[in-house]
Design a protein around this motif. Structure first.
Motif, short mmCIF file in Angstrom:
data_model
loop_
_atom_site.label_atom_id
_atom_site.label_comp_id
_atom_site.label_asym_id
_atom_site.label_seq_id
_atom_site.Cartn_x
_atom_site.Cartn_y
_atom_site.Cartn_z
N THR A 3 0.83 -1.20 0.00
CA THR A 3 0.00 0.00 0.00
C THR A 3 0.86 1.26 0.00
N ALA A 4 1.92 1.25 0.80
CA ALA A 4 2.80 2.41 0.86
C ALA A 4 3.48 2.65 -0.49
N VAL A 5 3.90 1.57 -1.16
CA VAL A 5 4.53 1.70 -2.48
C VAL A 5 3.52 2.23 -3.51
N VAL A 6 2.30 1.70 -3.47
CA VAL A 6 1.26 2.17 -4.38
C VAL A 6 1.02 3.66 -4.20
N ASN A 7 1.03 4.11 -2.97
CA ASN A 7 0.81 5.52 -2.70
C ASN A 7 2.01 6.37 -3.14
N GLU A 8 3.23 5.93 -2.83
CA GLU A 8 4.40 6.74 -3.11
C GLU A 8 4.70 6.86 -4.60
N THR A 9 4.41 5.82 -5.36
CA THR A 9 4.68 5.87 -6.81
C THR A 9 3.63 6.67 -7.57
N GLY A 10 2.52 7.02 -6.92
CA GLY A 10 1.46 7.76 -7.59
C GLY A 10 0.39 6.87 -8.18
N LEU A 11 0.55 5.55 -8.08
CA LEU A 11 -0.46 4.65 -8.63
C LEU A 11 -1.78 4.79 -7.88
N GLY A 12 -1.71 4.99 -6.57
CA GLY A 12 -2.93 5.14 -5.80
C GLY A 12 -3.78 6.31 -6.27
N ALA A 13 -3.12 7.43 -6.54
CA ALA A 13 -3.86 8.60 -7.02
C ALA A 13 -4.50 8.32 -8.38
N LYS A 14 -3.80 7.60 -9.25
CA LYS A 14 -4.35 7.28 -10.58
C LYS A 14 -5.57 6.37 -10.45
N ILE A 15 -5.47 5.35 -9.58
CA ILE A 15 -6.61 4.45 -9.38
C ILE A 15 -7.78 5.23 -8.78
N GLY A 16 -7.45 6.09 -7.81
CA GLY A 16 -8.51 6.88 -7.20
C GLY A 16 -9.23 7.76 -8.19
N HIS A 17 -8.49 8.41 -9.07
CA HIS A 17 -9.12 9.27 -10.08
C HIS A 17 -9.97 8.44 -11.04
N ALA A 18 -9.50 7.23 -11.39
CA ALA A 18 -10.28 6.38 -12.29
C ALA A 18 -11.59 5.95 -11.63
N LEU A 19 -11.53 5.58 -10.35
CA LEU A 19 -12.74 5.19 -9.65
C LEU A 19 -13.69 6.36 -9.47
N LEU A 20 -13.14 7.52 -9.17
CA LEU A 20 -13.98 8.68 -8.95
C LEU A 20 -14.69 9.13 -10.23
N SER A 21 -14.13 8.77 -11.37
CA SER A 21 -14.79 9.14 -12.63
C SER A 21 -16.06 8.36 -12.86
N VAL A 22 -16.20 7.20 -12.18
CA VAL A 22 -17.41 6.38 -12.35
C VAL A 22 -18.21 6.26 -11.06
N ALA A 23 -17.58 6.53 -9.90
CA ALA A 23 -18.29 6.42 -8.62
C ALA A 23 -19.11 7.68 -8.37
N PRO A 24 -20.39 7.53 -8.04
CA PRO A 24 -21.26 8.70 -7.84
C PRO A 24 -21.07 9.36 -6.48
N LEU A 25 -19.89 9.91 -6.24
CA LEU A 25 -19.63 10.63 -5.00
C LEU A 25 -19.83 12.12 -5.24
N GLU A 26 -20.52 12.77 -4.32
CA GLU A 26 -20.73 14.21 -4.47
C GLU A 26 -20.94 14.83 -3.10
#
Length: 441
Positions: free
Chosen positions: A305-328
């Protein structure tokens, strides 16, 4: 991001390699094609060979308080097994179980929840209790092949990971979530506030749902006669000492908001006392019997998890999910349902042990998009990862099946039915409780 990794592979190459390693590790953990500890070691080796992140990031799981709570929980579980205190508690339970089938199942589910307070290891509780449960079923006339025997043992096996989610140090998913939140956000969870937020619904309501589903799926009846059990022997010196250690440990956990000592260090101190010569209850040589493979697995999850976060992969996955997840912002009910759905979705990819690591790594992104505070986003996921639909999602259920010789078909029936009922009944009640306690505005 590691400068060495960036020079060798480039930023995009590091992200791609991290993504491949994430898919590989989660896939192996979910399918069980190789032992969990082998996958954990594979992660450490690959991350260091590819220079995806500095060593302090890759091995950060070993510095997490959750890692040490898992380790100390293993020691306490071994102590309960070796001293006979676990067996004594089970026999005391047998004397108080109702002589009706629904009451028998309800008593086992309630005992599973109560035992989680003093024995912080799901697998340890299963290892100690399944042989005892088989003996209890025999004593109450639920012989091999009867549906009541299957239902009773499975209800305890499923209650072990599901209900213990309401108690912070009582299972691996909670520790993964707490350790990842501490590593990534500096968030420290309190024992008593966590219990107050989750126990009413995830403990009591889900327990009632599980009992009802068990009785419906595996109907049976007892003859109404209470079995004759031999009298309990006097408490041994080791049992007395362990009882005192557990009472002090639980008391300090309950008052952590006052003294400020994290549950992990309280548990570690209890484990050390259990191993001390003279006043302890197990020998130091017994430490070799601790399944350290589980501890390495937890450390690898935190490191991944720490590696995913530090490399920036976590942010990319988060943005991909947020593009389809109905959060507001301003739609707490909708956001709550979406976050629970995301947490459940991660269960099918990473099992209950891995799902909190994936979700927690993205919690900051979810909080920013939903308008909820970070702590609320972190707490909502517990409702999701405690809602199991398939046995493989929780290793304690698989272990119960193996030890008791139960079929995958029967286990799947009960997990699927109780999971669906929990989603329909418990999740909305959890939302209302979150609102009532002020956790959600």
């Amino acid at each position: 991001m590691s400068q060495d990794a960036a020079q060798i592979m480039g930023a995009q190459g590091v992200v791609a390699a991290t993504a491949a390693l994430l898919v590989l590790c989660m896939g192996l953990w979910a399918t069980g094609l190789v032992a969990e500890v082998v996958t954990a070691l594979l992660f450490f080796a690959a991350a260091m060979l590819l220079k995806l992140a500095p060593a302090q990031t890759v091995f950060s799981g070993f510095a997490s308080s959750a890692f040490w709570l898992v380790t100390s929980g293993m020691v306490v579980g071994l102590a309960m097994n070796r001293t006979g205190l676990g067996d004594r508690l089970a026999r005391m339970l047998a004397a108080r179980l109702p002589a009706s089938y629904p009451g028998f199942v309800a008593g086992l589910v309630a005992f599973s929840f109560a035992l989680a307070f003093v024995m912080p290891s799901n697998l340890g509780r299963i290892a100690v209790m399944v042989p005892v449960l088989i003996a209890l079923c025999d004593a109450f006339g639920l012989k091999a092949g009867r549906p009541g025997r299957t239902g009773a043992i499975l209800s305890f096996g499923i209650a072990t990971p599901v209900l213990s989610a309401a108690i912070l140090p009582a299972n691996v998913p909670n520790l993964v979530m707490a350790g990842t939140a501490e590593t990534l956000y500096g968030v420290h969870l309190g024992y008593l506030p966590y219990l107050f937020l989750h126990a009413p619904v995830l403990g009591f309501v889900k327990g009632a749902i599980l009992v009802a589903c068990t009785v419906l799926l595996f109907p049976d009846r007892l003859d109404g006669a209470r079995p004759a059990l031999p009298p309990l022997p006097p408490l041994s010196g080791a049992e007395r000492r362990l009882s005192v250690i557990l009472a002090i440990m639980l008391g300090l956990w309950l008052t952590d908001g006052w003294h400020g000592i994290a549950p992990a260090w309280i548990g570690l101190a209890a484990a050390v006392i259990c191993l001390l010569p003279g006043i302890g209850v197990v020998s130091a040589a017994s430490f070799s019997e601790i399944p350290l493979r589980t501890c390495f697995y937890v450390a690898a999850l935190f490191g991944l998890t720490a590696v995913v976060n530090e490399t920036g992969l976590g942010a990319k996955i988060g943005h991909a999910l947020l593009s389809v997840a109905p959060l507001e912002a301003g739609a707490p009910a909708k956001d709550f349902a979406t976050l629970v759905g995301l947490s459940i979705g991660f269960l099918f990819v990473g099992t209950a042990n891995g799902a909190p690591a994936l979700y927690t790594a993205l919690a900051g992104e979810f909080a920013g998009s939903s308008g909820l505070d970070l702590m609320s986003v972190l707490m909502v996921q517990v409702v999701g990862y405690s809602t199991l639909f398939l046995p493989y999602q929780a290793p304690p259920i698989v272990m119960t099946m193996d030890l008791a010789g139960l079929s995958l078909r029967d286990a799947t029936k009960l997990t699927a039915m109780s999971g669906l009922a929990s989603l329909i009944v418990a999740a909305p009640l959890a939302y209302l409780w979150f609102r009532l306690t002020g956790r959600l505005a």
